[in-house]
Motif scaffolding. Sequence first.
Motif, short mmCIF file in Angstrom:
data_model
loop_
_atom_site.label_atom_id
_atom_site.label_comp_id
_atom_site.label_asym_id
_atom_site.label_seq_id
_atom_site.Cartn_x
_atom_site.Cartn_y
_atom_site.Cartn_z
N ILE A 63 0.86 -1.17 0.00
CA ILE A 63 0.00 0.00 0.00
C ILE A 63 0.90 1.22 0.00
O ILE A 63 1.81 1.33 0.82
N SER A 64 0.63 2.10 -0.94
CA SER A 64 1.60 3.18 -1.06
C SER A 64 1.39 4.22 0.04
O SER A 64 2.34 4.68 0.63
N ASN A 65 0.19 4.58 0.28
CA ASN A 65 0.02 5.47 1.42
C ASN A 65 -1.45 5.54 1.82
O ASN A 65 -2.33 5.05 1.12
N LYS A 66 -1.63 6.19 2.90
CA LYS A 66 -2.97 6.33 3.41
C LYS A 66 -3.48 7.71 3.00
O LYS A 66 -2.73 8.69 3.01
N ILE A 67 -4.72 7.76 2.62
CA ILE A 67 -5.28 9.05 2.24
C ILE A 67 -6.08 9.56 3.41
O ILE A 67 -6.99 8.88 3.90
N ASP A 68 -5.72 10.71 3.82
CA ASP A 68 -6.45 11.27 4.97
C ASP A 68 -7.88 11.57 4.56
O ASP A 68 -8.17 11.93 3.43
N ARG A 69 -8.70 11.44 5.51
CA ARG A 69 -10.10 11.66 5.22
C ARG A 69 -10.34 13.15 4.99
O ARG A 69 -9.95 13.99 5.81
N ARG A 70 -10.94 13.44 3.89
CA ARG A 70 -11.20 14.85 3.60
C ARG A 70 -12.64 15.16 3.98
O ARG A 70 -13.58 14.71 3.34
N ARG A 71 -12.77 15.92 4.99
CA ARG A 71 -14.11 16.13 5.54
C ARG A 71 -14.96 16.97 4.62
O ARG A 71 -16.17 16.85 4.58
N ASN A 72 -14.30 17.83 3.93
CA ASN A 72 -15.11 18.74 3.12
C ASN A 72 -15.19 18.32 1.65
O ASN A 72 -15.50 19.13 0.80
N ALA A 73 -14.84 17.12 1.40
CA ALA A 73 -14.99 16.65 0.03
C ALA A 73 -16.48 16.63 -0.30
O ALA A 73 -17.32 16.31 0.53
N VAL A 74 -16.75 16.98 -1.50
CA VAL A 74 -18.15 17.05 -1.91
C VAL A 74 -18.32 16.28 -3.20
O VAL A 74 -17.49 16.33 -4.08
N ALA A 75 -19.40 15.58 -3.26
CA ALA A 75 -19.75 14.93 -4.50
C ALA A 75 -21.21 15.26 -4.79
O ALA A 75 -21.89 15.85 -3.95
N THR A 76 -21.63 14.92 -5.95
CA THR A 76 -22.99 15.25 -6.31
C THR A 76 -23.75 13.96 -6.58
O THR A 76 -23.25 13.09 -7.29
N ASP A 77 -24.92 13.88 -6.04
CA ASP A 77 -25.68 12.67 -6.30
C ASP A 77 -26.44 12.83 -7.61
O ASP A 77 -26.32 13.84 -8.31
N ARG A 78 -27.23 11.86 -7.93
CA ARG A 78 -27.83 11.88 -9.25
C ARG A 78 -28.87 12.99 -9.37
O ARG A 78 -29.26 13.36 -10.45
#
Lengths: 120, 1099
Positions: free
Chosen positions: B649-664
């Motif tokens: 495993i190359s690295n751990k990705i920190d959890r991005r709290r403010n990541a936003v995605a869009t639902d359908r």
Amino acid sequence: MASNIPPPNSRNHRACIICSIILPQTHFINSGCPNCESFLNLAGSPENVQVCTSQVYSGGISLADPSASWVARWQRLDGYVPGVYAVKVEGQLPDDVLQTMEDSGVRYMPRDGSAINEDL
Amino acid sequence: MSALYNQDFGSGTESDDDDFNPAPPVESDNEDAGNGSDDQSRSAREPSKVDDDDEDVAAPRPSRFSKSASPVVREADDEDEEREERDTKDVDEDDEDRGGDAAEGDDDEEDDDEDGDEEDDVVAGRPRKRRRRDPRLQFIDEEAEVDDEEDEDEIEEDDIGDEPHPDDNLELNLGGVDDDRHHRQLDRQRDLMASLDAEKQAEEWRQKYGKQSRMAMDDVVVPQRLLLPTVDDPSIWAVRCREGKEKEVVLSVMRRWDSRLNTREPIPLISAFSRGDLMAGHIYIEARRQDDVFLATDGLQDCYPRSKCMLIPINEMPGLLRVQKSKSLEPGMYVRIKRGLYAGDLAQVEEVETNGLEVQLRLIPRLNYGITEDPNAPAGDAKRKRFGVKKGPTAASRPPQRLFSEHEARKKNAKYLGAAKGLQRNAISYMNDTYIDGFLLKDFKLQHIQTENVNPTLEEVTKFAAGAEDGTENLDLQAIAATLKATQDASSYASGDIVEIYQGEQSGLVGKVATVHGDIVSLDIMEGGKPGMRIDAPVKDLRKKFVEGDHVKVIGGSKYHDEAGMVVRIIKDRVTLLTDSNSQEITVFSKDLRKAADSGVSTVSSKYDLYDLVQLDATTVACVIKADRESIRVLDQNGSVRTLLPSSISNKIDRRRNAVATDREGSEIRTDDTVKEYSGEQKQGSVLHIHRNNLFCQNRTQAENAGVFVVRSLNVTTVAAKGGRVNAGPDLSKMNPALQRNGSPNGAPMMPPPRTMGRDRMIGQTVSIRKGPHKGLLGIVKDATDTMARVELHTKSKTVSVSKDMLLIRDSESGKALPRAGAGGFGRTPIRYGNTPSRVPDGAWSGSRTPAGAGGGQTPAWGMRSAGDIPAWKRHDGGMTPSPWNSSSRTPAYSRDDGGRTAYAREDGGRTAYARDDGGRTAYGGSGGSGGSWGASSRTPHGAHGFSSSNTWNDGSRTPAYNSGSRTPAPHHASTPGVTAPTPGDSAPTPGDGIGYTPAISAPTPGDHYNDRYGAPTPSDRYSAATPADHFNAPTPAAPADHPTPRYGQTPAVGAPTPGAYAAPTPGAYGAPTPGVFAAETPGGWGGAGSPDDDPRYE
């Protein structure tokens, strides 16, 4: 006598699996083993040399006076020609060689350390 | 033997037969009987003696000896016992000797037997004859005689040549009794001689006959312990030499000895030896005297006899030559390659040659598939190179370990590729090597591989493990065990451990470890032997002792490191325990266990935790669904589950709290929202991670994959947003960066938090606190953040934190409240209001904005200080608004001047713009003016300050709209470098053009506007309809957001024909460059644009 002393360049030296004498491979092929030639017939047979001598050995004993030497006695080298012998030789003889040795009344003492510790 | 005497019997009487029969029973036990029979034979033999002489030398001796062997041996045995203790070995030796002799004599014996059969009849005749002669005397006399003569016999040599001459025998024969006695005497003598000197004889015989083979000597194996050195043996001295040169030194000693061998002064060397690596730096010389050692070694290269020459005690001598059996290689074991391309690599023994000197190893190839080869090199070149230059890449630049890929090999070196000979499936031959299942099979010489201390890591081993057909890993723990076992060392024992001795003389003892010293463990015996006694035992004889039910912890070696559990089964040194963590049964070596003091489960496991998002490769991320000590199970973004080593495993990705995605449906999704699959299984879960389009969600009710599943964000609908966030469709205002910059219409702060640069100006100021518990107190600001200040109160030496809002800066001398133009935004707002009452409405207008504006006020403050251009965006961000006020607040006249100039500029729009470009202040003034213009436009009545704008309104005929319009962009032009650079930049040319060229037209002809002739193309259309729409829209994201929105749509409608149209273009123009501002106000503004009294609205 001198012929039984290997040259300083230790490349291509081999040790006889039976008597542990260290000599260049060419010497084994040309003149055989000075101690075991009678039943090993190494001279002129590179195959036999390959089988009955080993490149994997350790230690070195320069034996000048085999009859007086305790080292020789301990290593069971008494009766052999003066020369340089290995302390330990790795390698196993094929069965047919063992058979030949038995037939010629020679008792084979493994020199890879497997036999000696049992006694001590 | 009797064969020799055949002739005799021919001459003997046949009638003896009858009498002979009783004799044998006696013969068997009784010596005399034996003698009797010998006598018989003797007597029978005599006549034939002459003929037999030649044979006597060779054959008879062995044969006779062998025949008499059994009685003789018996005697010898008896004697041996009586003799001072002689080693039984010797007896054995004798036996063997005899055996050997017997063997040699076999032929003779066989002959004898054959002949013997013939003889029997004949032989039988003799005894009777003899007995007849002297039946009793035979025994009695003989006894006496023999006894008498024994001494003589011993003195006599054993020679066979002593036998009486046949002629004498003849005479003796004639002599009767005497004759018989002599015979018997002779036989006895021989027997005795044989029995007493059996050893000696054997030795002689051996010398005589055993020399055929030199090795025959070795036939007798003397046990090693009998070869232990004695005081009579030469001594051994240890001589120092250079490390690594032991063998050379020994060789040169030998050569020196050899060269002096036949000289007058030979070196009295007996032997010299070295043990190579085992006793590095020493060689040993066997010699009688120490001087001999010096003789042998003085002056040799790399040898230092004088520095330290130690005599080795006798009891240590055997130790010098002790040979340890090296571990024998077995298929499946792991070894390391010592040199070459694969130096240091782990390899698995595939096959061991019969002589044990060569092994076939399975290893992971390091191939570059000819990438570095020069394809243009002449064919012969490579061949030549192979001999001359170093073969293969060096270890430094060697290719990485990778399983063999037929595909890659075919790409470049197809000619070297072929099916390997042999019956093995999918064996591929490539470049003269054989590959099976991606592994390289290669023969290595024993001296090129390292068999001790291999210590394969689990990581390395697993590379070899994934060999099974179905892809399952088959870790051969046995093989690892075999490899690891020898590496046991004392470090795994600690005092207090309960150990048992399981091999050696003391096996069975159980004790508690007291101390560990090197490889020796001292233990206090608990069971077996004397309890409490302390004994030492070598580590190799020990193993830890546990009993079922013990709570133990794995301390090392195995992959279960740190696992704790309860012992459930013990088989030899393998202990099975039930782990505390997951109740699995694991089996480990007892040496890797220790009694756990605590019952707590240490959960120190992987560095990756459950539900972590990890990066597998550049394009793949995965969510950890199981974290074990040595392996990690992940669910990757494609929904596939795999088990990995942490190292992959190359690295751990920190959890991005403010990541936003869009639902359908366009709603935004944030972490921890609950979403539901739209199609498919309609799984529902809360969002753990958002990675691009993929959502890693967790459903606690789902068992598989720890409840984690991965979905595309467009395939889910939001069920519940965290914190009750309202998700009513896309919030377009959120997508509008301009809005976000300038604040949202619903009263959210319009400006980004002002940034203080450098040291806070408040620090060190004397302030009074306006509110709160410390209200009215005076103090000095010691430290300040954006919002808070630490105020050291004058009254009591105490420092309090106060919101900056609540501070009033006072002059440290006079105590008067100071206007704080530049320091912070807070003090300024009131000041501004105070100073520019006329502006108040504006401030009120932007009431919601005020604080922001106030904050922003700061911006222009420094913006003014710096080049006027730079703060462009600040201005746009509303900083602009206050800025003019700021400046104008200080210098209302100034702004008027500005306005004046603006007015002037009106005549020459292009230049106005330039004027504004020049000098930040002017520009600000200008913008102030212009700001005023819009500010005023929005709030028409107050021409006082932004008079240009008021002009706009008041004096429509003068078409301030244009001016303002032209002017407006101008400052924006000036402010181009700012963040909103594109906007004004775009707007600038437009108005610039419009102004640069059209102003000439438009300025004088406001009517144009009305006429719509010019207005249509130039101002109204361009600004309100076309231009903003096109120009601003297209390039500037800010503008489009605003302009396409209804506001603009409205604008032209209103603005084009009516005076409102002026308003329209003006704000339009503004709107273009400073969309945010206008976005905020436009609709309202334009709603009421037509009517000048929209103040209340704004206010």
